[in-house]
Design a protein around this motif. Sequence first.
Motif, PDB file in Angstrom:
ATOM      1  N   ARG A  70      53.524  18.572  38.261  1.00  0.00           N
ATOM      2  CA  ARG A  70      52.931  18.673  39.595  1.00  0.00           C
ATOM      3  C   ARG A  70      53.797  19.491  40.560  1.00  0.00           C
ATOM      4  N   ASN A  71      54.803  20.158  40.042  1.00  0.00           N
ATOM      5  CA  ASN A  71      55.683  20.967  40.880  1.00  0.00           C
ATOM      6  C   ASN A  71      55.509  22.422  40.479  1.00  0.00           C
ATOM      7  N   VAL A  72      54.845  23.208  41.329  1.00  0.00           N
ATOM      8  CA  VAL A  72      54.556  24.594  40.958  1.00  0.00           C
ATOM      9  C   VAL A  72      55.773  25.503  41.116  1.00  0.00           C
ATOM     10  N   THR A  73      56.863  25.003  41.710  1.00  0.00           N
ATOM     11  CA  THR A  73      58.152  25.701  41.629  1.00  0.00           C
ATOM     12  C   THR A  73      58.959  25.018  40.521  1.00  0.00           C
ATOM     13  N   GLU A  74      58.329  24.975  39.329  1.00  0.00           N
ATOM     14  CA  GLU A  74      58.828  24.108  38.269  1.00  0.00           C
ATOM     15  C   GLU A  74      60.244  24.454  37.819  1.00  0.00           C
ATOM     16  N   ASP A  75      60.607  25.732  37.829  1.00  0.00           N
ATOM     17  CA  ASP A  75      61.929  26.091  37.318  1.00  0.00           C
ATOM     18  C   ASP A  75      63.007  25.965  38.386  1.00  0.00           C
ATOM     19  N   ALA A  76      62.650  26.119  39.646  1.00  0.00           N
ATOM     20  CA  ALA A  76      63.606  25.792  40.706  1.00  0.00           C
ATOM     21  C   ALA A  76      63.924  24.300  40.666  1.00  0.00           C
ATOM     22  N   ASP A  77      62.889  23.491  40.476  1.00  0.00           N
ATOM     23  CA  ASP A  77      63.086  22.041  40.346  1.00  0.00           C
ATOM     24  C   ASP A  77      63.964  21.720  39.141  1.00  0.00           C
ATOM     25  N   LEU A  78      63.700  22.377  38.007  1.00  0.00           N
ATOM     26  CA  LEU A  78      64.478  22.114  36.799  1.00  0.00           C
ATOM     27  C   LEU A  78      65.941  22.511  36.995  1.00  0.00           C
ATOM     28  N   GLY A  79      66.185  23.606  37.716  1.00  0.00           N
ATOM     29  CA  GLY A  79      67.559  23.998  38.001  1.00  0.00           C
ATOM     30  C   GLY A  79      68.307  22.932  38.781  1.00  0.00           C
ATOM     31  N   MET A  80      67.628  22.308  39.725  1.00  0.00           N
ATOM     32  CA  MET A  80      68.257  21.237  40.502  1.00  0.00           C
ATOM     33  C   MET A  80      68.488  19.994  39.635  1.00  0.00           C
ATOM     34  N   ARG A  81      67.526  19.667  38.777  1.00  0.00           N
ATOM     35  CA  ARG A  81      67.707  18.488  37.922  1.00  0.00           C
ATOM     36  C   ARG A  81      68.837  18.694  36.912  1.00  0.00           C
ATOM     37  N   LEU A  82      68.995  19.918  36.421  1.00  0.00           N
ATOM     38  CA  LEU A  82      70.124  20.204  35.535  1.00  0.00           C
ATOM     39  C   LEU A  82      71.445  19.941  36.254  1.00  0.00           C
ATOM     40  N   ALA A  83      71.526  20.381  37.516  1.00  0.00           N
ATOM     41  CA  ALA A  83      72.754  20.163  38.290  1.00  0.00           C
ATOM     42  C   ALA A  83      72.973  18.673  38.536  1.00  0.00           C
ATOM     43  N   CYS A  84      71.915  17.946  38.872  1.00  0.00           N
ATOM     44  CA  CYS A  84      72.049  16.505  39.125  1.00  0.00           C
ATOM     45  C   CYS A  84      72.496  15.759  37.874  1.00  0.00           C
ATOM     46  N   ALA A  85      72.115  16.264  36.703  1.00  0.00           N
ATOM     47  CA  ALA A  85      72.503  15.614  35.446  1.00  0.00           C
ATOM     48  C   ALA A  85      73.879  16.059  34.967  1.00  0.00           C
ATOM     49  N   GLY A  86      74.543  16.923  35.726  1.00  0.00           N
ATOM     50  CA  GLY A  86      75.900  17.330  35.382  1.00  0.00           C
ATOM     51  C   GLY A  86      76.001  18.564  34.526  1.00  0.00           C
ATOM     52  N   TYR A  87      74.912  19.329  34.416  1.00  0.00           N
ATOM     53  CA  TYR A  87      74.928  20.527  33.590  1.00  0.00           C
ATOM     54  C   TYR A  87      75.117  21.781  34.444  1.00  0.00           C
ATOM     55  N   HIS A  88      75.563  22.842  33.782  1.00  0.00           N
ATOM     56  CA  HIS A  88      75.833  24.122  34.443  1.00  0.00           C
ATOM     57  C   HIS A  88      74.844  25.164  33.947  1.00  0.00           C
ATOM     58  N   VAL A  89      74.404  26.033  34.853  1.00  0.00           N
ATOM     59  CA  VAL A  89      73.550  27.178  34.503  1.00  0.00           C
ATOM     60  C   VAL A  89      74.405  28.434  34.568  1.00  0.00           C
ATOM     61  N   GLY A  90      74.437  29.187  33.480  1.00  0.00           N
ATOM     62  CA  GLY A  90      75.214  30.411  33.413  1.00  0.00           C
ATOM     63  C   GLY A  90      74.356  31.641  33.603  1.00  0.00           C
ATOM     64  N   ASP A  91      75.008  32.757  33.778  1.00  0.00           N
ATOM     65  CA  ASP A  91      74.336  34.041  33.956  1.00  0.00           C
ATOM     66  C   ASP A  91      74.216  34.732  32.605  1.00  0.00           C
ATOM     67  N   LEU A  92      73.060  35.321  32.339  1.00  0.00           N
ATOM     68  CA  LEU A  92      72.830  36.086  31.112  1.00  0.00           C
ATOM     69  C   LEU A  92      72.596  37.547  31.491  1.00  0.00           C
ATOM     70  N   PRO A  93      73.570  38.414  31.296  1.00  0.00           N
ATOM     71  CA  PRO A  93      73.418  39.817  31.703  1.00  0.00           C
ATOM     72  C   PRO A  93      72.570  40.610  30.720  1.00  0.00           C
ATOM     73  N   SER A  94      71.303  40.256  30.648  1.00  0.00           N
ATOM     74  CA  SER A  94      70.341  40.929  29.779  1.00  0.00           C
ATOM     75  C   SER A  94      69.032  41.043  30.538  1.00  0.00           C
ATOM     76  N   ALA A  95      68.422  42.208  30.496  1.00  0.00           N
ATOM     77  CA  ALA A  95      67.262  42.491  31.348  1.00  0.00           C
ATOM     78  C   ALA A  95      65.942  42.119  30.681  1.00  0.00           C
ATOM     79  N   THR A  96      65.023  41.614  31.499  1.00  0.00           N
ATOM     80  CA  THR A  96      63.622  41.451  31.126  1.00  0.00           C
ATOM     81  C   THR A  96      62.793  42.250  32.124  1.00  0.00           C
ATOM     82  N   ILE A  97      62.010  43.171  31.611  1.00  0.00           N
ATOM     83  CA  ILE A  97      61.217  44.049  32.465  1.00  0.00           C
ATOM     84  C   ILE A  97      59.955  43.331  32.904  1.00  0.00           C
ATOM     85  N   GLU A  98      59.652  43.404  34.199  1.00  0.00           N
ATOM     86  CA  GLU A  98      58.419  42.835  34.735  1.00  0.00           C
ATOM     87  C   GLU A  98      57.706  43.891  35.579  1.00  0.00           C
TER      88      GLU A  98
END
Length: 457
Positions: A421-449
């Motif tokens: 029910r959260n249409v900003t689903e991945d922003a929400d998931l990023g916050m939940r990862l942080a709340c659970a003690g996990y880290h999000v890293g940077d991936l220097p690889s391009a995806t064309i849109e």
Amino acid sequence: MSFLRFLGPSPGPPALPPEIAFLADAGVDPELLRRAADLAEASGTDAATALLRAGLMDEEPYYRALAQALEAEYLDGPIPLGMGARFPDSLSLGMAPLVLGAGAPAVLAPRGRQIAELLAGRSPRGRMPAVTSPTRLRAALFAAMPKAIAQYAADDLEAKAPGWAFGTRPLGPGLALAALIACAGTLAFEALPPILALILVVAAQTLFLAMAMFRVGALFIPSPTVPPPVVAPLNDRDLPTYTVLVALYREARVVPRLVSALARFDYPLAKLDLKFVVEADDAGTIAALARIPLPARFEVIAVPDGRPRTKPRALNVALPLARGELLVVYDAEDVPDPGQLRLAAEIFARAPASTACLQGRLVIDNPEDSWIARCFALEYAGLFDVLNPALAHWHLPMPLGGTSMHVRTAVLRELHGWDARNVTEDADLGMRLACAGYHVGDLPSATIEEAPIVLRA
């Protein structure tokens, strides 16, 4: 003659693995089976997985031949599932009970090393179950319990972790209260004592100054635009299986381009698990996918009708079916760099377990089409090339981008997937990862849109 007897028989080719050896008796070309065995050896997988995911043999004839080798009935029509069938357990196990009187107690759709165990007679015990293909078992389960699957996808997070879920509470009263507070604050501002008004203005300006300083600081964080060289890259045997999820809705026109982009991955075919997730009533997209002969590493999952009809709900249907240790989400219009999966797997292998996610770089490829597209290009460059790498460097929570998001599958399941029910689903998931003690890293690889070029879009 005695000299030849002393030498002994000349060594022949090594025996085929049992999960494909039976196919020689079914008339399958031995050279093709040898290719599958060599591919399995190079990839570190079983030969059945290599044979099917590399497209060397279709799923249907393989499982027909398996049923014949096991002297079991092959179910190629309606599968009468019994009361014990469950989602997602029956698909994870590759087994589901059948109704009484069906001729067999259960139906099997084994994968990988389960097949060798069956052929060796180690399981199951008692009366031999029937056999079908994994695709047919999934279709039967989805047809038998669409409402249960839809409810699982919509409500699993709220049922298991209600504190992390947006839930079903109405938005109206909260929005009305916020609007009233904002209006009252605006009207009352002029009536405040001068010193209090000054404090509020300074506080607001300090907040904006802090945001500006954060962005300026992000400019000084080293942010490589090309992947760093890997001293000892992982060989194919050490690479994990990778699940790729692509949620589609009314995207029939981009299907050929999307399939072509996913087919260019520099990754062992036997370790790719590619899933197109579509709504069951999206006949156009389903037909477009059906027109392309896809090997078994590609899978089309038709999400049962339900509410809310959102991308995260669709992804929640596919998550329990993911067979990879790593998982990435792409959008329909994405063209990821062919080496992106391999680079992400190598970064994960060298990162601590607390690095649960990597966010790739999104790049707009049509900025010259309109001023709107140019605005998108600027926004994406600032976010994915500057701000996100700075957040990763500072170990701060990162609102994920919704695509090119690579994650450890076990961690995503630990967090119960996405909030339907959260249409900003991945922003929400990023916050939940942080709340659970996990880290999000940077991936220097391009995806064309491709950015929208008109205001209506």
